[in-house]
Design a protein around this motif. Structure first.
Motif, PDB file in Angstrom:
ATOM      1  N   UNK A 180       0.961  -1.577   0.099  1.00  0.00           N
ATOM      2  CA  UNK A 180       0.080  -0.010   0.341  1.00  0.00           C
ATOM      3  C   UNK A 180       0.727   0.957  -0.340  1.00  0.00           C
ATOM      4  N   UNK A 181       1.648   1.753   0.463  1.00  0.00           N
ATOM      5  CA  UNK A 181       2.800   2.724   0.987  1.00  0.00           C
ATOM      6  C   UNK A 181       3.360   2.560  -0.475  1.00  0.00           C
ATOM      7  N   UNK A 182       4.056   1.608  -1.185  1.00  0.00           N
ATOM      8  CA  UNK A 182       4.545   1.278  -2.034  1.00  0.00           C
ATOM      9  C   UNK A 182       3.876   2.288  -3.080  1.00  0.00           C
ATOM     10  N   UNK A 183       2.582   1.926  -2.895  1.00  0.00           N
ATOM     11  CA  UNK A 183       2.165   2.253  -4.820  1.00  0.00           C
ATOM     12  C   UNK A 183       1.427   3.877  -3.941  1.00  0.00           C
ATOM     13  N   UNK A 184       1.048   3.441  -3.250  1.00  0.00           N
ATOM     14  CA  UNK A 184       0.757   5.320  -2.921  1.00  0.00           C
ATOM     15  C   UNK A 184       2.043   6.658  -2.912  1.00  0.00           C
ATOM     16  N   UNK A 185       3.028   5.826  -2.743  1.00  0.00           N
ATOM     17  CA  UNK A 185       4.731   6.779  -3.035  1.00  0.00           C
ATOM     18  C   UNK A 185       4.968   6.778  -4.729  1.00  0.00           C
ATOM     19  N   UNK A 186       4.818   5.552  -5.008  1.00  0.00           N
ATOM     20  CA  UNK A 186       5.151   5.981  -6.596  1.00  0.00           C
ATOM     21  C   UNK A 186       3.967   6.410  -7.538  1.00  0.00           C
ATOM     22  N   UNK A 187       2.890   6.494  -7.063  1.00  0.00           N
ATOM     23  CA  UNK A 187       1.802   7.668  -7.902  1.00  0.00           C
ATOM     24  C   UNK A 187       1.872   8.490  -6.973  1.00  0.00           C
ATOM     25  N   UNK A 188       2.497   9.153  -6.034  1.00  0.00           N
ATOM     26  CA  UNK A 188       2.451  10.645  -5.258  1.00  0.00           C
ATOM     27  C   UNK A 188       3.637  11.286  -6.158  1.00  0.00           C
ATOM     28  N   UNK A 189       4.813  10.421  -6.134  1.00  0.00           N
ATOM     29  CA  UNK A 189       5.826  11.017  -6.867  1.00  0.00           C
ATOM     30  C   UNK A 189       5.650  11.306  -8.271  1.00  0.00           C
ATOM     31  N   UNK A 222       8.720 -11.376   3.666  1.00  0.00           N
ATOM     32  CA  UNK A 222       7.355  -9.880   4.467  1.00  0.00           C
ATOM     33  C   UNK A 222       8.098  -9.390   2.884  1.00  0.00           C
ATOM     34  N   UNK A 223       9.273  -8.667   2.885  1.00  0.00           N
ATOM     35  CA  UNK A 223       9.850  -7.730   1.896  1.00  0.00           C
ATOM     36  C   UNK A 223      10.176  -8.285   0.540  1.00  0.00           C
ATOM     37  N   UNK A 224      10.828  -9.092   0.641  1.00  0.00           N
ATOM     38  CA  UNK A 224      10.972 -10.061  -0.555  1.00  0.00           C
ATOM     39  C   UNK A 224      10.135 -10.476  -1.518  1.00  0.00           C
ATOM     40  N   UNK A 225       8.850 -10.321  -1.318  1.00  0.00           N
ATOM     41  CA  UNK A 225       7.187 -11.009  -1.643  1.00  0.00           C
ATOM     42  C   UNK A 225       6.807  -9.899  -2.019  1.00  0.00           C
ATOM     43  N   UNK A 226       6.819  -9.058  -0.823  1.00  0.00           N
ATOM     44  CA  UNK A 226       5.488  -7.556  -1.903  1.00  0.00           C
ATOM     45  C   UNK A 226       6.532  -7.014  -2.178  1.00  0.00           C
ATOM     46  N   UNK A 233       3.170  -5.540 -10.715  1.00  0.00           N
ATOM     47  CA  UNK A 233       2.726  -4.047 -11.189  1.00  0.00           C
ATOM     48  C   UNK A 233       2.895  -2.697 -11.818  1.00  0.00           C
ATOM     49  N   UNK A 234       4.418  -3.802 -12.194  1.00  0.00           N
ATOM     50  CA  UNK A 234       4.764  -2.299 -13.024  1.00  0.00           C
ATOM     51  C   UNK A 234       5.426  -1.300 -12.171  1.00  0.00           C
ATOM     52  N   UNK A 235       5.205  -1.264 -11.566  1.00  0.00           N
ATOM     53  CA  UNK A 235       6.027  -0.649 -10.048  1.00  0.00           C
ATOM     54  C   UNK A 235       7.850  -0.495 -10.115  1.00  0.00           C
TER      55      UNK A 235
END
Length: 334
Positions: A180-189, A222-226, A233-235
């Motif tokens: 969730x945090x990564x998706x919002x960060x990518x979109x915010x950038x 946790x981190x690697x699967x995320x 998703x293309x991020x």
């Protein structure tokens, strides 16, 4: 274009002083017109700049060159610099409510918030961990759909967990949280910073990013699967990397923002590298919100020693985000 709205923060802190000093630099920094929300008394106690009380945000454009426009929140007590009290906290709370509402209703282009004292806000009914969560709530956005980013000229960081004890971090650092945090960060950038293809990295939770499970398994489980899910998703995200090597100049050249499992992993480097011009900005909101990345500094209030660099940076970032959002909307409207 509508002006920016700036809340003055706690009247007893350095907020009024740094806003006044920023206004003095309006021409040299080519600052976008802004108006303040707070008490006249706090500005008068902190500075001798001319102040013009306004009754509507549109008036700010008329007076900005000659005086700092102010939408007044009357104080019920005398302002004593360096001595916070409940009356000042009530002014702070009311100013936040007004500032968010003006930005939401598009009477202002963006919201910039000066530092507050949560300790004193809690005494007047404030129930949020910080201004970030308050603004999200008033915008109707769930806290887990927003991101606190710390940004300076040389670095952008995102703390994945924020104000919780370290012993609680491993259980709070979930797959869903990171995604969730990564998706919002990518979109915010893309949306606020104009970076069309943002590059993210993520730090490990454990020393040396866990050394393949020798010093902890959070990276593996946790981190690697995320990261793999986000990549599918293309991020553009890489990691986890050892946090102790993630912030040197060569490493910083390879990414646009670093996601950090713990609060201090994110804040120590930004405050070391960009202490005087670091900005706290909230991503994932329908409005633009920035803030200086420092506190009320009650010990400095009234001594004319507060550095306004971070407030100027917050004003400049807010204005830049306004332009980036407008450009983004035009591109995606085609």
């Amino acid at each position: 274009m509508k002006p920016l709205v700036v809340t003055l923060g706690d009247p007893a802190g350095i907020g009024p002083e740094i806003v006044a000093k920023a206004w003095r630099r309006r021409e040299n920094e080519k600052l976008m017109p802004f108006f303040a929300v707070g008490s006249v008394a706090s500005l008068k106690a902190a500075s001798d700049i001319p102040v013009k009380v306004i009754h509507h945000p549109d008036e700010a454009l008329r007076y900005f060159d000659q005086a700092l426009p102010l939408f007044e929140i009357p104080s019920l007590a005398e302002v004593r610099l360096g001595q916070p009290d409940q009356a000042g906290a009530q002014v702070t709370f009311s100013a936040l409510e007004v500032g968010v509402k003006m930005a939401l209703h598009e009477s202002a282009s963006a919201l910039v918030t000066a530092p507050v004292s949560k300790e004193h806000l809690y005494k007047v009914g404030f129930t949020f961990p910080g201004q970030t969560e308050f603004v999200a709530d008033r915008c109707g956005i769930a806290p887990d759909q927003t991101v606190m980013m710390l940004a300076g000229p040389d670095l952008r960081t995102v703390p994945l967990t924020i104000h919780i004890p370290y012993k609680d971090v491993p259980s709070a650092l979930t797959l869903d949280l990171i995604i969730s945090r990564a998706r919002v960060t990518a979109e915010g950038l893309r949306y606020n910073f104009g970076i069309q293809s943002p590059r993210l990295v993520i730090a490990g939770l454990n020393p040396h990013a866990g050394e393949n499970g020798a010093i902890g398994r959070e990276e593996i489980e946790i981190i690697r699967p995320a990261v793999k899910q986000l990549q599918s998703e293309g991020i553009d995200i890489q990691g986890p990397f050892a946090a102790d090597t993630l912030f040197n100049p060569r490493a910083r050249a390879g990414y646009d923002a670093a996601l950090c499992p713990t609060h201090d992993q994110a804040l120590i480097p930004i405050k070391t590298i960009n202490f005087d011009n670091g900005v706290n900005t909230t991503l994932g909101l329908p409005i633009i919100r920035t803030s200086p990345d420092h506190g009320t500094a009650f010990a400095l209030a009234g001594k004319d020693k507060a550095d306004e660099g971070a407030m100027v940076a917050a004003l400049l970032m807010a204005a830049e985000s306004v332009h980036h959002r407008q450009a983004y909307k035009k591109i995606h409207a085609l």
